[in-house]
Design a protein around this motif. Structure first.
Motif, PDB file in Angstrom:
ATOM      1  N   UNK A  12     -20.044 -41.102 -22.981  1.00  0.00           N
ATOM      2  CA  UNK A  12     -18.876 -41.555 -22.227  1.00  0.00           C
ATOM      3  C   UNK A  12     -17.577 -41.082 -22.877  1.00  0.00           C
ATOM      4  N   UNK A  13     -17.542 -41.067 -24.196  1.00  0.00           N
ATOM      5  CA  UNK A  13     -16.341 -40.645 -24.927  1.00  0.00           C
ATOM      6  C   UNK A  13     -16.600 -39.320 -25.639  1.00  0.00           C
ATOM      7  N   UNK A  14     -17.171 -38.385 -24.929  1.00  0.00           N
ATOM      8  CA  UNK A  14     -17.558 -37.113 -25.534  1.00  0.00           C
ATOM      9  C   UNK A  14     -16.377 -36.371 -26.135  1.00  0.00           C
ATOM     10  N   UNK A  15     -15.202 -36.526 -25.543  1.00  0.00           N
ATOM     11  CA  UNK A  15     -14.021 -35.824 -26.045  1.00  0.00           C
ATOM     12  C   UNK A  15     -13.605 -36.337 -27.419  1.00  0.00           C
ATOM     13  N   UNK A  16     -13.803 -37.651 -27.657  1.00  0.00           N
ATOM     14  CA  UNK A  16     -13.505 -38.200 -28.982  1.00  0.00           C
ATOM     15  C   UNK A  16     -14.501 -37.689 -30.018  1.00  0.00           C
ATOM     16  N   UNK A  17     -15.776 -37.688 -29.640  1.00  0.00           N
ATOM     17  CA  UNK A  17     -16.808 -37.200 -30.554  1.00  0.00           C
ATOM     18  C   UNK A  17     -16.599 -35.725 -30.877  1.00  0.00           C
ATOM     19  N   UNK A  18     -16.253 -34.945 -29.845  1.00  0.00           N
ATOM     20  CA  UNK A  18     -16.026 -33.520 -30.066  1.00  0.00           C
ATOM     21  C   UNK A  18     -14.841 -33.291 -30.997  1.00  0.00           C
ATOM     22  N   UNK A  19     -13.766 -34.047 -30.789  1.00  0.00           N
ATOM     23  CA  UNK A  19     -12.604 -33.912 -31.663  1.00  0.00           C
ATOM     24  C   UNK A  19     -12.930 -34.267 -33.102  1.00  0.00           C
ATOM     25  N   UNK A 204     -13.951 -46.907 -28.111  1.00  0.00           N
ATOM     26  CA  UNK A 204     -14.585 -47.235 -26.829  1.00  0.00           C
ATOM     27  C   UNK A 204     -14.573 -48.741 -26.588  1.00  0.00           C
ATOM     28  N   UNK A 205     -14.830 -49.502 -27.632  1.00  0.00           N
ATOM     29  CA  UNK A 205     -14.832 -50.961 -27.498  1.00  0.00           C
ATOM     30  C   UNK A 205     -13.451 -51.473 -27.098  1.00  0.00           C
ATOM     31  N   UNK A 206     -12.415 -50.942 -27.730  1.00  0.00           N
ATOM     32  CA  UNK A 206     -11.057 -51.392 -27.411  1.00  0.00           C
ATOM     33  C   UNK A 206     -10.649 -50.971 -25.997  1.00  0.00           C
ATOM     34  N   UNK A 207     -10.998 -49.752 -25.612  1.00  0.00           N
ATOM     35  CA  UNK A 207     -10.664 -49.297 -24.263  1.00  0.00           C
ATOM     36  C   UNK A 207     -11.409 -50.108 -23.203  1.00  0.00           C
ATOM     37  N   UNK A 208     -12.652 -50.446 -23.499  1.00  0.00           N
ATOM     38  CA  UNK A 208     -13.429 -51.256 -22.555  1.00  0.00           C
ATOM     39  C   UNK A 208     -12.822 -52.640 -22.404  1.00  0.00           C
TER      40      UNK A 208
END
Length: 224
Positions: A12-19, A204-208
Protein backbone atom coordinates in the motif's frame (compact mmCIF):
# COMPACT_ATOMS: atom_id res chain seq x y z
CA UNK A 1 1.84 -7.44 13.24
CA UNK A 2 2.10 -10.56 11.11
CA UNK A 3 4.27 -10.99 8.03
CA UNK A 4 1.21 -10.86 5.79
CA UNK A 5 0.12 -7.56 7.34
CA UNK A 6 3.61 -6.12 6.84
CA UNK A 7 3.52 -7.10 3.17
CA UNK A 8 0.12 -5.46 2.77
CA UNK A 9 1.45 -2.23 4.28
CA UNK A 10 4.52 -2.30 2.05
CA UNK A 11 2.33 -2.83 -1.00
CA UNK A 12 0.00 0.00 0.00
CA UNK A 13 2.87 2.38 0.80
CA UNK A 14 5.26 1.13 -1.86
CA UNK A 15 6.55 4.64 -2.55
CA UNK A 16 7.73 4.99 1.06
CA UNK A 17 9.44 1.61 0.99
CA UNK A 18 11.08 2.42 -2.33
CA UNK A 19 12.36 5.75 -1.03
CA UNK A 20 13.77 4.09 2.07
CA UNK A 21 15.56 1.43 0.04
CA UNK A 22 17.07 4.07 -2.26
CA UNK A 23 18.40 6.01 0.74
CA UNK A 24 19.71 2.77 2.27
CA UNK A 25 21.54 1.84 -0.92
CA UNK A 26 23.06 5.32 -1.17
CA UNK A 27 24.30 5.35 2.43
CA UNK A 28 25.67 1.83 2.08
CA UNK A 29 27.55 2.92 -1.03
CA UNK A 30 29.09 5.81 0.93
CA UNK A 31 30.18 3.45 3.71
CA UNK A 32 31.76 1.02 1.26
CA UNK A 33 33.64 3.84 -0.44
CA UNK A 34 34.97 5.27 2.82
CA UNK A 35 38.80 5.23 2.88
CA UNK A 36 40.68 2.95 5.23
CA UNK A 37 42.95 3.94 8.11
CA UNK A 38 46.53 3.38 9.17
CA UNK A 39 47.12 1.37 12.30
CA UNK A 40 50.03 0.12 14.36
CA UNK A 41 50.42 -1.98 17.48
CA UNK A 42 53.34 -2.59 19.79
CA UNK A 43 53.42 -4.50 23.08
CA UNK A 44 55.53 -3.04 25.87
CA UNK A 45 56.58 -5.91 28.14
CA UNK A 46 57.66 -5.31 31.72
CA UNK A 47 60.90 -7.13 32.49
CA UNK A 48 61.83 -8.20 36.02
CA UNK A 49 64.93 -6.55 37.54
CA UNK A 50 68.26 -8.30 37.17
CA UNK A 51 68.37 -9.01 40.89
CA UNK A 52 65.29 -11.20 40.47
CA UNK A 53 66.82 -13.45 37.83
CA UNK A 54 67.79 -16.08 40.38
CA UNK A 55 64.29 -17.07 41.43
CA UNK A 56 62.85 -20.38 42.49
CA UNK A 57 59.73 -22.02 41.13
CA UNK A 58 57.83 -21.02 44.25
CA UNK A 59 58.50 -17.31 43.73
CA UNK A 60 58.12 -17.23 39.96
CA UNK A 61 54.32 -16.98 40.09
CA UNK A 62 54.41 -14.20 42.68
CA UNK A 63 56.94 -12.29 40.58
CA UNK A 64 54.75 -12.57 37.47
CA UNK A 65 51.66 -11.40 39.37
CA UNK A 66 53.64 -8.47 40.76
CA UNK A 67 54.70 -7.43 37.25
CA UNK A 68 51.11 -7.70 36.00
CA UNK A 69 49.94 -5.53 38.90
CA UNK A 70 52.63 -2.98 38.07
CA UNK A 71 51.56 -2.99 34.43
CA UNK A 72 47.98 -2.33 35.55
CA UNK A 73 49.15 0.62 37.66
CA UNK A 74 51.11 2.08 34.76
CA UNK A 75 48.07 1.67 32.51
CA UNK A 76 45.91 3.67 34.93
CA UNK A 77 48.53 6.40 35.22
CA UNK A 78 48.97 6.71 31.46
CA UNK A 79 45.20 6.82 30.95
CA UNK A 80 44.55 9.11 33.93
CA UNK A 81 43.16 11.92 31.77
CA UNK A 82 41.81 9.73 28.99
CA UNK A 83 38.36 8.19 28.71
CA UNK A 84 38.74 4.51 27.89
CA UNK A 85 36.23 1.75 27.24
CA UNK A 86 35.79 -1.36 29.34
CA UNK A 87 38.36 -4.08 28.81
CA UNK A 88 37.51 -6.44 25.98
CA UNK A 89 39.20 -9.44 24.42
CA UNK A 90 42.80 -8.87 23.39
CA UNK A 91 41.89 -10.21 19.95
CA UNK A 92 39.77 -7.11 19.23
CA UNK A 93 41.80 -4.42 17.49
CA UNK A 94 41.16 -0.71 17.90
CA UNK A 95 40.44 -0.27 14.19
CA UNK A 96 37.84 -3.06 14.21
CA UNK A 97 35.82 -1.21 16.87
CA UNK A 98 35.17 1.63 14.43
CA UNK A 99 37.73 4.09 15.80
CA UNK A 100 39.36 6.00 12.95
CA UNK A 101 41.66 8.31 14.90
CA UNK A 102 42.88 7.50 18.39
CA UNK A 103 45.33 5.78 20.73
CA UNK A 104 44.64 2.91 23.11
CA UNK A 105 46.92 1.75 25.93
CA UNK A 106 45.59 -1.40 27.57
CA UNK A 107 46.65 -4.31 29.72
CA UNK A 108 45.67 -7.22 27.42
CA UNK A 109 42.69 -9.17 28.69
CA UNK A 110 42.61 -12.82 27.66
CA UNK A 111 39.13 -13.19 29.14
CA UNK A 112 36.19 -11.03 28.10
CA UNK A 113 34.42 -7.80 28.92
CA UNK A 114 32.85 -9.31 32.06
CA UNK A 115 35.48 -11.98 32.75
CA UNK A 116 38.84 -10.29 33.21
CA UNK A 117 41.92 -12.48 32.97
CA UNK A 118 45.27 -10.71 32.83
CA UNK A 119 48.04 -13.22 32.21
CA UNK A 120 50.98 -11.23 30.83
CA UNK A 121 52.93 -8.27 32.27
CA UNK A 122 52.71 -6.13 29.17
CA UNK A 123 50.82 -3.14 27.85
CA UNK A 124 49.35 -3.11 24.38
CA UNK A 125 49.66 0.17 22.48
CA UNK A 126 47.35 0.54 19.50
CA UNK A 127 47.13 3.63 17.33
CA UNK A 128 44.74 4.40 14.48
CA UNK A 129 44.76 7.43 12.22
CA UNK A 130 44.37 8.75 8.67
CA UNK A 131 48.10 9.38 8.21
CA UNK A 132 50.93 6.86 8.59
CA UNK A 133 53.44 9.37 9.95
CA UNK A 134 50.99 10.63 12.58
CA UNK A 135 50.27 7.07 13.67
CA UNK A 136 53.99 6.48 14.15
CA UNK A 137 54.39 9.69 16.16
CA UNK A 138 51.45 8.90 18.44
CA UNK A 139 52.65 5.33 18.96
CA UNK A 140 56.12 6.45 20.01
CA UNK A 141 54.59 9.10 22.27
CA UNK A 142 52.45 6.47 24.02
CA UNK A 143 55.48 4.22 24.54
CA UNK A 144 57.39 7.15 26.05
CA UNK A 145 54.47 7.82 28.39
CA UNK A 146 54.58 4.22 29.60
CA UNK A 147 58.32 4.35 30.25
CA UNK A 148 58.01 7.73 31.98
CA UNK A 149 55.30 6.55 34.38
CA UNK A 150 57.23 3.35 35.11
CA UNK A 151 60.33 5.36 35.99
CA UNK A 152 58.27 7.73 38.13
CA UNK A 153 56.81 5.00 40.33
CA UNK A 154 60.32 3.56 40.82
CA UNK A 155 62.00 6.77 41.94
CA UNK A 156 64.39 6.00 44.78
CA UNK A 157 64.67 2.33 43.84
CA UNK A 158 68.13 0.86 43.35
CA UNK A 159 68.91 0.47 39.62
CA UNK A 160 69.39 -3.28 40.06
CA UNK A 161 65.89 -3.49 41.55
CA UNK A 162 64.10 -1.56 38.82
CA UNK A 163 61.64 -3.04 36.34
CA UNK A 164 62.56 -2.30 32.73
CA UNK A 165 60.67 -2.54 29.45
CA UNK A 166 61.04 -4.29 26.13
CA UNK A 167 59.09 -3.44 22.98
CA UNK A 168 57.64 -6.33 20.98
CA UNK A 169 58.32 -6.11 18.11
CA UNK A 170 61.24 -3.72 18.22
CA UNK A 171 60.15 -2.08 14.96
CA UNK A 172 56.37 -2.37 14.78
CA UNK A 173 54.98 -1.84 11.27
CA UNK A 174 52.33 0.69 10.29
CA UNK A 175 49.70 -0.96 8.11
CA UNK A 176 46.77 0.29 6.06
CA UNK A 177 43.47 -1.46 6.75
CA UNK A 178 40.01 -1.21 5.25
CA UNK A 179 36.68 -2.49 6.50
CA UNK A 180 35.17 -5.80 5.42
CA UNK A 181 33.09 -4.85 2.38
CA UNK A 182 30.72 -7.81 2.70
CA UNK A 183 30.00 -7.02 6.36
CA UNK A 184 29.41 -3.35 5.58
CA UNK A 185 27.02 -4.18 2.74
CA UNK A 186 25.07 -6.80 4.69
CA UNK A 187 24.94 -4.69 7.84
CA UNK A 188 23.94 -1.54 5.97
CA UNK A 189 21.22 -3.19 3.92
CA UNK A 190 19.84 -5.09 6.90
CA UNK A 191 19.75 -2.03 9.15
CA UNK A 192 18.33 0.18 6.43
CA UNK A 193 15.73 -2.41 5.48
CA UNK A 194 14.50 -2.78 9.05
CA UNK A 195 14.35 0.99 9.55
CA UNK A 196 12.48 1.37 6.26
CA UNK A 197 9.96 -1.26 7.31
CA UNK A 198 9.46 0.32 10.74
CA UNK A 199 9.03 3.84 9.35
CA UNK A 200 6.68 2.64 6.62
CA UNK A 201 4.46 0.87 9.16
CA UNK A 202 4.52 3.90 11.48
CA UNK A 203 3.61 6.36 8.73
CA UNK A 204 0.92 4.03 7.40
CA UNK A 205 -0.58 3.75 10.87
CA UNK A 206 -0.72 7.53 11.30
CA UNK A 207 -2.17 8.09 7.83
CA UNK A 208 -4.80 5.42 8.45
CA UNK A 209 -5.80 7.02 11.76
CA UNK A 210 -6.00 10.44 10.12
CA UNK A 211 -8.24 9.09 7.36
CA UNK A 212 -10.47 7.35 9.90
CA UNK A 213 -10.84 10.57 11.90
CA UNK A 214 -11.83 12.46 8.75
CA UNK A 215 -14.41 9.83 7.84
CA UNK A 216 -15.79 9.91 11.37
CA UNK A 217 -15.94 13.72 11.33
CA UNK A 218 -17.82 13.73 8.01
CA UNK A 219 -20.24 11.11 9.27
CA UNK A 220 -20.89 13.14 12.42
CA UNK A 221 -21.45 16.29 10.35
CA UNK A 222 -23.93 14.47 8.09
CA UNK A 223 -25.92 13.22 11.06
CA UNK A 224 -26.00 16.70 12.56
Amino acid sequence: MTTAECLIVLRRRWYLALGGLVVTAFLTFLLVGRPGVYTSRVDVALVAPRSAEQVTDTTLVDQSESLIATAGLVERLVNANTETSAATSQEVSLASTGVRDGTLVKLPNSGGQWDYNFTAPMLSVQVVGPDADEVLVHRESAVRDIKRELRRIQVGTDPDQRITTQEIPVQAPVTYVTGHVSRVVVGGLLTGGLLTLALTILIDHRLTLRRQRRVHARASASVA
